[in-house]
Scaffold this active site. Structure first.
Site, PDB file in Angstrom:
ATOM      1  N   GLY A 151      63.075 139.163  90.727  1.00 56.14           N
ATOM      2  CA  GLY A 151      64.518 138.981  90.797  1.00 56.14           C
ATOM      3  C   GLY A 151      65.298 140.265  90.604  1.00 56.14           C
ATOM      4  O   GLY A 151      64.824 141.372  90.856  1.00 56.14           O
ATOM      5  N   SER A 152      66.516 140.121  90.081  1.00 55.06           N
ATOM      6  CA  SER A 152      67.505 141.206  90.078  1.00 55.06           C
ATOM      7  C   SER A 152      67.154 142.391  89.200  1.00 55.06           C
ATOM      8  O   SER A 152      67.844 143.420  89.257  1.00 55.06           O
ATOM      9  CB  SER A 152      68.862 140.647  89.652  1.00 55.06           C
ATOM     10  OG  SER A 152      69.304 139.671  90.577  1.00 55.06           O
ATOM     11  N   VAL A 153      66.139 142.308  88.366  1.00 57.63           N
ATOM     12  CA  VAL A 153      65.791 143.461  87.530  1.00 57.63           C
ATOM     13  C   VAL A 153      65.403 144.680  88.369  1.00 57.63           C
ATOM     14  O   VAL A 153      65.449 145.810  87.883  1.00 57.63           O
ATOM     15  CB  VAL A 153      64.649 143.121  86.546  1.00 57.63           C
ATOM     16  CG1 VAL A 153      65.104 142.104  85.512  1.00 57.63           C
ATOM     17  CG2 VAL A 153      63.407 142.641  87.282  1.00 57.63           C
TER      18      VAL A 153
END
Length: 733
Positions: free
Chosen positions: A402-404
């Protein structure tokens, strides 16, 4: 006239006789010459060609024997014991070259009267062999002379193969009723005999080392003169003082060397029943941990019998390992991960959830301070949920993060020249031809102008989508068609790999995976957008920790490692032994971005924690220390252990960060796969793990400074384990 003829005839007879005698003498001398030549040739062959072999055969032999030297211990970075050795009584047997089967059997009978030997390892084949040994004539009567002759006259097999074939027939014809004739006493003798027979000549074989009572030890010790080859000694049982799975495990003497590695270890002077490292640190550092066996010289008489044994090398214990782990931080963060995992499991929509991970490491050295994996499984006996250690899952399993990964996406955009620091783009739904719009969670329909720092703070998907389109050379326009250029996927993945995403971290542990890369053909245009927000390729928790460490330390990808030092065995049990090896930091590469670009992105990560719209503001805005990081949520399709639930839509929760912001000394990554099927309610559990673990790190740092607990490259006192928990080698899973 007659006289003349008579004399002539007589002369002729004498001449023939003389000629015959001469011929015979020549033949005799020639034969003698040949015989002497053969003898001289043979003598020369024996002296010149085989002389050295014969001398070696007559000389006493030096043999490495298993004296069960202790394996090296393992300590945490502060000298607290993690893996130890527990001495225990042992009874061994050494088979000589001249030892006969019936002699071994007599000794086994005598031993059975002195000790209690478990029979649980006796197999059906053992029973058959033992029945044949006890009933030789009756056993071989089961094969007819006709059958024997047919086998023995087969010209396609050797005599030994023929004997084996006959023996196989005998064994197959032993009935269950006949085997049932073996009494419990017989089985105990058999259990001892099988151990005696399984070793090599002159190599001590452990007969019993578990639960040898003091009485058994004494009884056998008193009768050693009646038990040729038997000895009483000390064995060392491996004991873990932490449940951490990556410490690994060893085999037990009962199991010995695994079959698939038998040749490898036997070629290195191991015995079949040696303990060897079977997994993770125990296996990775086997050569250091194993130690050196004694070397003895066996003195034999002309019959090949051993009459004396002289030790020429005493042997030494294995090297000790000082690990990078902080065992107290590890124990505390294990509790945190377990508590948050169970709290999340108690919520609705969590029926797929079964695991959570955390890695904390020094971004400047690669030291792994904490490696936590927890897994929920059902106890097969009670049917209740139990929590198991799954730390090795941090580098052996991979998930969409995801967005990490968005910091890597922004830095890739800088590196490829498609955006610059402070570039402004509009956050808006991205509509490609023949696809549903892809958008940010906070902006369903509108247009919000933002720069790169705001995009990181608010976790803009749209900003990252547009970077991917620019990398493809196709700036966004509404309902545009998208066909990938050949280098778009490789460019993005190569840049991510500079941070450690999608490649192995090179940690000093076996079985690390690199994750899975999705398809990358030109028709997969929409997947580049997914890749840019961490929802396509999969990464391990350890890769995420290495990635955020690379950002934190200014762009250097450091190899993570779990062994900090190698030391000689302790001489007094109070201080660690002399330093042998120091594991220095290893820089694998530096990312292509200049320092100013990395520092700029770090500002965006700081805003994630303290910005007014930061996605982790709730957990991190009030910290007594400075920190920065990135949250992540990945929408994924489930392909976990519950096959009947495959293709269910679910969410992965992730978090990465580092602290202090100005001078990072700790970096961390959290992954909770398949956390929920509820796509509506935000879940803070990954953020909670990060905050609580970071609090604990700084709390322990202050505690260590006040109590003067420290690490030293010179003198380091041995400290007790933080718990009294002991896990024996027979209890390790």
């Amino acid at each position: 006239m007659r006289k003349t003829l008579g004399k002539s005839r007589a002369s002729s007879v004498k001449a023939k006789h003389h000629s015959s005698l001469t011929f015979r003498m020549n033949v005799l001398f020639f034969t003698i010459f040949i015989i002497f030549s053969v003898l001289i040739f043979r003598l020369g062959y024996m002296q010149i060609v085989k002389g050295e072999d014969y001398v070696q055969n007559l000389e006493p032999k030096e043999v490495s024997v298993n004296t069960s030297v202790p394996r090296g211990r393992m300590y945490d970075r502060y000298g607290r014991i993690l893996v130890d050795n527990q001495p225990e009584n042992a009874i061994t047997y050494t088979k000589m070259q001249t030892t006969k089967t019936d002699e071994m059997l007599k000794i086994a009978v005598k031993l059975a009267a002195l000790i209690e030997q478990p029979t649980n390892r006796v197999t059906q084949r053992d029973k058959q062999d033992f029945w044949i040994l006890k009933n030789h004539d009756a056993a071989y009567e089961k094969v007819t002379e006709k059958e024997k002759k047919k086998i023995e006259t087969n010209e396609d097999i050797t005599q030994s193969q023929a004997d084996a074939a006959i023996y196989k027939l005998v064994r197959e014809r032993i009935t269950d009723e006949e085997l049932a004739q073996l009494t419990e006493a017989d089985l105990e003798v058999l259990a001892i005999y099988r151990e005696m027979a399984s070793g090599y000549n002159l190599s001590p074989q452990i007969i019993k080392s578990e639960n040898v009572t003091d009485d058994e030890f004494a009884r056998v010790s008193e009768r050693l003169t009646e038990l040729p080859g038997v000895n009483t000694t000390t064995d060392w049982k491996r004991v873990k003082l932490s449940p951490l799975s990556v410490l690994g495990r060893t085999t037990t003497p009962a199991k010995g060397i695994p079959n698939d590695k038998l040749d490898y270890y036997l070629a290195r002077d191991y015995s079949r029943n040696d303990r060897v490292g079977e997994s993770y640190i125990e296996a990775q550092y086997e050569e250091l941990l194993q130690g050196q066996k004694s070397v003895v010289k066996n003195i034999t008489n002309k019959k090949g019998q051993v009459i004396d044994t002289i030790t020429t090398y005493e042997g030494e214990p294995g090297k000790d390992l000082v690990l990078t782990f902080d065992s107290e931080l590890l124990a505390e963060t294990e509790k945190i991960v377990e508590e948050e995992l169970l709290a999340l499991k108690s919520l609705g929509g969590s029926y797929l959830l079964d695991r959570a991970f955390l890695v904390m490491m020094d971004p400047n050295t690669g030291d792994v301070l904490s490696m936590v994996g927890k897994k929920i499984e059902k106890d097969p006996d009670t049917g209740k949920n139990v929590i198991l250690d799954y730390a090795y899952g941090t580098f052996t399993t991979a998930y969409e993060a995801g967005s990490v990964v968005k910091a890597a996406t922004v830095l890739t955009g800088y590196n490829q020249g498609v955006i610059k620091m402070n570039t402004t783009l509009g956050d808006q739904p991205i509509k490609l031809m023949s696809t549903e719009p892809k958008k940010s969670i906070f902006n369903e329909t509108g247009y919000i102008s933002m720069n790169d720092l705001m995009a990181l703070e608010r976790s803009s998907n749209s900003y990252m989508f547009q970077i991917a389109l620019l990398l493809n050379g196709t700036p966004y326009s509404y309902n545009m068609p998208l066909r990938l250029n050949d280098n778009t996927f490789p460019t993005m993945r190569n840049n991510y790999a500079q941070f450690g995403l999608g490649v192995k971290t090179a940690i000093d542990l076996p079985n690390e995976v690199s994750g899975v890369m999705g398809r990358s053909d030109p028709t997969m245009g929409g997947k580049t957008l997914d890749l840019a927000i961490g929802q396509y390729d999969t990464y391990t928790t350890l890769q995420l920790a290495q990635y955020i460490s690379t950002v934190a330390n200014g762009g250097y990808r450091i190899q993570p490692h779990v062994v900090k030092e190698v030391r000689e065995p302790s001489k007094d049990g109070q201080q660690l032994g002399p330093l042998a090896i120091v594991i220095e930091p290893t820089i694998l590469n530096r990312i292509d971005n200049p320092t100013e670009e990395i520092d700029h992105v770090k500002k965006g990560l700081r805003r994630v924690y303290i910005g007014s719209l930061g996605s982790a503001r709730k957990q991190f805005a009030n910290t007594p220390y400075t920190a920065a990081g990135k949250t992540g949520t990945a929408e994924v399709v489930y392909y976990g252990p519950l096959e009947d639930k495959w293709r269910t839509n679910t969410l992965n929760l992730t978090h990465v960060g580092f602290a202090p912001y100005e001078n990072p000394e700790i970096a961390y990554a959290v992954v909770i796969p398949w956390a929920t099927t509820n796509f509506v309610t935000p879940l803070p559990h990954a953020n909670n793990i990060a905050r609580r673990s970071l609090d604990k790190y700084f709390e322990l740092k202050a505690k260590y400074e006040s109590t003067k607990v420290s690490e030293s490259n010179v003198e380091q006192p041995i400290l007790p384990a933080i718990t009294e928990e002991k896990i024996g080698e027979d209890e390790q899973e």
